[in-house]
Design a protein around this motif. Structure first.
Motif, PDB file in Angstrom:
ATOM      1  N   TYR A  60      -2.310  14.335   1.372  1.00 43.94           N
ATOM      2  CA  TYR A  60      -1.894  13.031   1.885  1.00 43.94           C
ATOM      3  C   TYR A  60      -3.077  12.313   2.544  1.00 43.94           C
ATOM      4  CZ  TYR A  60       0.296   9.518   4.843  1.00 43.94           C
ATOM      5  OH  TYR A  60       0.602   8.340   5.475  1.00 43.94           O
ATOM      6  N   LEU A  61      -3.803  13.023   3.398  1.00 44.11           N
ATOM      7  CA  LEU A  61      -4.932  12.409   4.094  1.00 44.11           C
ATOM      8  C   LEU A  61      -6.024  11.969   3.117  1.00 44.11           C
ATOM      9  CD1 LEU A  61      -5.162  14.788   7.165  1.00 44.11           C
ATOM     10  CD2 LEU A  61      -4.419  12.403   7.176  1.00 44.11           C
ATOM     11  N   ARG A  62      -6.229  12.725   2.063  1.00 39.99           N
ATOM     12  CA  ARG A  62      -7.233  12.353   1.057  1.00 39.99           C
ATOM     13  C   ARG A  62      -6.833  11.088   0.300  1.00 39.99           C
ATOM     14  NH1 ARG A  62      -8.369  18.234  -0.418  1.00 39.99           N
ATOM     15  NH2 ARG A  62     -10.413  18.535   0.514  1.00 39.99           N
ATOM     16  N   ARG A  63      -5.543  10.945   0.022  1.00 34.20           N
ATOM     17  CA  ARG A  63      -5.056   9.807  -0.767  1.00 34.20           C
ATOM     18  C   ARG A  63      -4.984   8.519   0.040  1.00 34.20           C
ATOM     19  NH1 ARG A  63      -0.862  13.329  -2.291  1.00 34.20           N
ATOM     20  NH2 ARG A  63       0.526  12.051  -1.039  1.00 34.20           N
ATOM     21  N   ARG A  64      -4.834   8.619   1.337  1.00 33.78           N
ATOM     22  CA  ARG A  64      -4.609   7.439   2.170  1.00 33.78           C
ATOM     23  C   ARG A  64      -5.931   6.787   2.574  1.00 33.78           C
ATOM     24  NH1 ARG A  64       0.394   5.271   2.725  1.00 33.78           N
ATOM     25  NH2 ARG A  64      -0.688   4.217   4.390  1.00 33.78           N
ATOM     26  N   GLU A  65      -6.535   6.053   1.657  1.00 33.87           N
ATOM     27  CA  GLU A  65      -7.818   5.419   1.931  1.00 33.87           C
ATOM     28  C   GLU A  65      -7.723   4.371   3.029  1.00 33.87           C
ATOM     29  OE1 GLU A  65     -10.038   4.234  -1.480  1.00 33.87           O
ATOM     30  OE2 GLU A  65      -9.403   5.991  -2.601  1.00 33.87           O
ATOM     31  N   SER A  66      -6.557   3.768   3.196  1.00 30.53           N
ATOM     32  CA  SER A  66      -6.398   2.739   4.222  1.00 30.53           C
ATOM     33  C   SER A  66      -6.129   3.317   5.611  1.00 30.53           C
ATOM     34  CB  SER A  66      -5.264   1.785   3.837  1.00 30.53           C
ATOM     35  OG  SER A  66      -4.038   2.493   3.790  1.00 30.53           O
ATOM     36  N   LEU A  67      -5.962   4.635   5.697  1.00 25.93           N
ATOM     37  CA  LEU A  67      -5.694   5.282   6.978  1.00 25.93           C
ATOM     38  C   LEU A  67      -6.931   5.168   7.864  1.00 25.93           C
ATOM     39  CD1 LEU A  67      -3.525   6.979   8.456  1.00 25.93           C
ATOM     40  CD2 LEU A  67      -4.672   8.998   7.547  1.00 25.93           C
ATOM     41  N   MET A  68      -6.769   4.508   9.019  1.00 30.55           N
ATOM     42  CA  MET A  68      -7.909   4.268   9.894  1.00 30.55           C
ATOM     43  C   MET A  68      -8.124   5.369  10.912  1.00 30.55           C
ATOM     44  SD  MET A  68      -7.699   0.276  10.681  1.00 30.55           S
ATOM     45  CE  MET A  68      -6.402  -0.542   9.812  1.00 30.55           C
ATOM     46  N   SER A  69      -7.045   5.954  11.369  1.00 28.94           N
ATOM     47  CA  SER A  69      -7.159   6.978  12.394  1.00 28.94           C
ATOM     48  C   SER A  69      -5.905   7.837  12.391  1.00 28.94           C
ATOM     49  CB  SER A  69      -7.348   6.350  13.779  1.00 28.94           C
ATOM     50  OG  SER A  69      -7.592   7.336  14.747  1.00 28.94           O
ATOM     51  N   VAL A  70      -6.041   9.017  12.957  1.00 30.08           N
ATOM     52  CA  VAL A  70      -4.929   9.948  13.112  1.00 30.08           C
ATOM     53  C   VAL A  70      -4.795  10.212  14.603  1.00 30.08           C
ATOM     54  CG1 VAL A  70      -4.196  12.332  12.680  1.00 30.08           C
ATOM     55  CG2 VAL A  70      -5.317  11.020  10.864  1.00 30.08           C
ATOM     56  N   PHE A  71      -3.557  10.336  15.062  1.00 36.19           N
ATOM     57  CA  PHE A  71      -3.316  10.667  16.458  1.00 36.19           C
ATOM     58  C   PHE A  71      -2.755  12.082  16.512  1.00 36.19           C
ATOM     59  CE2 PHE A  71      -3.742   6.192  16.482  1.00 36.19           C
ATOM     60  CZ  PHE A  71      -4.274   5.886  17.722  1.00 36.19           C
ATOM     61  N   VAL A  72      -3.483  12.969  17.155  1.00 38.79           N
ATOM     62  CA  VAL A  72      -3.078  14.368  17.281  1.00 38.79           C
ATOM     63  C   VAL A  72      -2.344  14.520  18.614  1.00 38.79           C
ATOM     64  CG1 VAL A  72      -3.876  16.762  17.402  1.00 38.79           C
ATOM     65  CG2 VAL A  72      -5.078  15.118  15.932  1.00 38.79           C
TER      66      VAL A  72
END
Length: 129
Positions: A17-29
């Motif tokens: 999922y993270l690899r496919r989401r090119e528009s993902l700007m940041s992740v909140f852990v």
């Protein structure tokens, strides 16, 4: 063994999922303050480093600890996440869904953080594809 297979599958699905989401700007852990950084959190942050995916950390359930223990948890979590190359940096917001403390500030910071991340890390992920 079934639990381990489920964990491995979830990790693979999340990574894909993270690899496919090119528009993902940041992740909140999200890290529970009474528990601290778990081995699963560490593995996830290593994956984020591998993918060069910027992330922020958030301390949750801030209402569960007295002030001194909350401060100690903050220091330990900050030290652990700061060791990761993809950590966006800065202080770590603390919140409690139970009493609402810090939630409004978190939403405000998430919005501002996304704007900052989109400007500062635009090329970081593009070079890994």
């Amino acid at each position: 063994c079934a639990v381990l297979c489920c964990v491995v599958l979830c990790c693979a699905v999340t990574k894909a999922y993270l690899r496919r989401r090119e528009s993902l700007m940041s992740v909140f852990v999200l890290i529970e303050c009474a528990v601290g950084v778990t081995e699963e959190d560490r593995a996830f942050m290593r994956t984020l480093d591998e993918l060069r995916q910027p992330f922020n950390a958030v301390l949750t359930k801030g209402d569960l600890l007295p002030p001194l223990q909350l401060a100690q948890s903050y220091v330990a979590v900050h030290e652990a996440v700061s060791a990761h190359a993809s950590y966006a940096g800065g202080d770590i917001p603390m919140c409690s869904a139970k009493n609402g403390a810090g939630v409004h500030e978190l939403w405000t910071r998430m919005h501002a953080g996304l704007e900052l991340t989109s400007h500062s890390n635009t090329g970081a992920r593009a070079s890994t594809r």
